[in-house]
Scaffold this motif. Structure first.
Motif, PDB file in Angstrom:
ATOM      1  N   ARG A 199      17.309  38.459 -70.644  1.00  0.00           N
ATOM      2  CA  ARG A 199      17.004  39.216 -69.434  1.00  0.00           C
ATOM      3  C   ARG A 199      15.512  39.201 -69.193  1.00  0.00           C
ATOM      4  O   ARG A 199      14.717  38.915 -70.095  1.00  0.00           O
ATOM      5  CB  ARG A 199      17.545  40.643 -69.514  1.00  0.00           C
ATOM      6  N   ASN A 228      17.349  36.462 -64.092  1.00  0.00           N
ATOM      7  CA  ASN A 228      18.415  37.469 -64.169  1.00  0.00           C
ATOM      8  C   ASN A 228      19.666  37.043 -63.417  1.00  0.00           C
ATOM      9  O   ASN A 228      20.791  37.355 -63.834  1.00  0.00           O
ATOM     10  CB  ASN A 228      17.908  38.806 -63.627  1.00  0.00           C
ATOM     11  N   CYS A 261      10.515  47.489 -78.948  1.00  0.00           N
ATOM     12  CA  CYS A 261      10.866  46.210 -79.558  1.00  0.00           C
ATOM     13  C   CYS A 261      10.350  46.153 -80.992  1.00  0.00           C
ATOM     14  O   CYS A 261       9.442  46.876 -81.375  1.00  0.00           O
ATOM     15  CB  CYS A 261      10.307  45.051 -78.742  1.00  0.00           C
ATOM     16  N   ALA A 307      10.439  41.098 -77.435  1.00  0.00           N
ATOM     17  CA  ALA A 307       9.934  41.063 -76.064  1.00  0.00           C
ATOM     18  C   ALA A 307       8.831  40.015 -75.985  1.00  0.00           C
ATOM     19  O   ALA A 307       8.055  39.843 -76.928  1.00  0.00           O
ATOM     20  CB  ALA A 307       9.400  42.429 -75.641  1.00  0.00           C
ATOM     21  N   THR A 317      13.850  39.957 -74.294  1.00  0.00           N
ATOM     22  CA  THR A 317      13.480  40.353 -72.936  1.00  0.00           C
ATOM     23  C   THR A 317      12.171  39.678 -72.571  1.00  0.00           C
ATOM     24  O   THR A 317      11.181  39.765 -73.303  1.00  0.00           O
ATOM     25  CB  THR A 317      13.304  41.883 -72.821  1.00  0.00           C
ATOM     26  N   LYS A 331      14.975  43.055 -82.005  1.00  0.00           N
ATOM     27  CA  LYS A 331      14.720  43.069 -80.573  1.00  0.00           C
ATOM     28  C   LYS A 331      13.340  42.478 -80.322  1.00  0.00           C
ATOM     29  O   LYS A 331      12.344  42.933 -80.889  1.00  0.00           O
ATOM     30  CB  LYS A 331      14.814  44.482 -80.012  1.00  0.00           C
ATOM     31  N   ALA A 339      11.347  46.987 -70.616  1.00  0.00           N
ATOM     32  CA  ALA A 339      11.870  46.235 -71.760  1.00  0.00           C
ATOM     33  C   ALA A 339      12.391  47.145 -72.861  1.00  0.00           C
ATOM     34  O   ALA A 339      13.297  46.793 -73.607  1.00  0.00           O
ATOM     35  CB  ALA A 339      10.794  45.311 -72.320  1.00  0.00           C
TER      36      ALA A 339
END
Length: 308
Positions: free
Chosen positions: A59, A40, A70, A4, A27, A2, A67
């Motif tokens: 996103r 978005n 991460c 960010a 994100t 993940k 978020a």
């Protein structure tokens, strides 16, 4: 993994968009509401050297807390906002989160380390150029190598893992044992290009088309090299002046981030680029007259935005 991206302007969107295309959960975090809403609702539109497409598997949020935790936080906020932005993102930084800064200017590593601890930070430089065209739209204007490194010079498993992530996203990656020297190398490029483009309104490549701007580029970079040597920084690669010229040519159609800021009447990073050289030069007793002039001219532009 993940990921960010903290600060999702032109460069944050480029890295976030390409990593999302590679299948990562990405994100984007930014304070510009229209930009967030556009991404978005319609996806992130990327045009330029790799073709035109819209990335929908991404996103965007307006605050870091949205978020969620991460594994990798990539920092692309302006250097003047680094400490504040990273502090606001504390809630998504877990015990095993790595923080990668690919920002311009001096001092970002120190500011991030002061908030989260030096052990979490990986530093790097990017040779890519990107322009923000409007809400949810960027142009990928130039590409080069992304170099990352641990602050202690180790090439460890964490560094290799993040390098592999970036490579999967389509970036040409190198791992460095002297990343602070490379940050200074990138700074020297910005010293030569950014303020001059902001003052003249020229795209990067045009700086080497005129003897007047090429002379100023050379002088500004030479002053900064003298300051770097005075600080004991080990610079790598080709002659810094020639390197700055080559980057200008390779990103010929790009409008530098500082020119974009001036065009949009935003605060620039002049304080941590040419201004940083002026301050370090004062401390070391090394004259930096050209950088002082460039710093002063951009500073006056900022102060008179509303008069134009």
């Amino acid at each position: 993994m993940k990921i960010a991206v903290l600060g999702s302007g032109a460069m944050g969107c480029l890295y976030g968009g390409k990593l999302a295309e590679a299948g990562y959960d990405v994100t984007l975090i930014d304070v510009w509401k229209d930009h967030i809403d556009s991404i978005n609702n319609r996806g992130l539109h990327i045009e330029g050297i790799e073709g035109e497409r819209t990335v929908r598997s991404i996103r965007a949020v307006s605050s870091a807390g949205e978020a969620g935790p991460c594994d990798l936080l990539i920092v692309f906020v302006k250097a003047t906002l680094t400490a504040q932005a990273v502090e606001s993102a504390r809630g998504i930084i877990g015990e095993r989160t790595s923080i990668l800064t690919l920002q311009n200017g001096l001092g970002n590593v120190e500011k991030i380390s002061a908030v989260v601890g030096e052990e979490k930070v990986i530093a790097g430089v990017t040779g890519h150029g990107s322009t923000l065209l409007g809400p949810g739209k960027i142009r990928h204007a130039g590409q080069g190598v992304t170099v990352i490194g641990e602050l202690n010079g180790a090439v460890d498993e964490r560094l290799r893992c993040i390098g592999a992530v970036l490579e999967k996203g389509g970036f040409d990656v190198k791992l460095s044992q002297n990343v602070m020297g490379l940050i200074w190398g990138k700074l020297l490029v910005n010293i030569g290009i950014n303020a001059l483009t902001a003052i003249t309104g020229l795209k990067n490549g045009r700086l080497v088309d005129f003897s007047e701007t090429e002379e100023l580029l050379r002088s500004a970079v030479e002053e900064a090299v003298a300051v770097a040597k005075g600080k004991g920084v080990i610079l790598e690669g080709e002659d810094p002046v020639e390197h700055a010229r080559n980057v200008a040519r390779l990103t010929a159609t790009n409008r530098s981030s500082m020119l974009q800021d001036v065009s949009n009447k935003r605060k620039t990073e002049i304080d941590v680029i040419n201004g940083a050289i002026v301050q370090e030069g004062k401390r070391l007793g090394i004259p930096t007259p050209v950088n002082k002039v460039l710093y002063n001219l951009v500073s006056v532009k900022e102060k008179t935005y509303e008069e134009v």
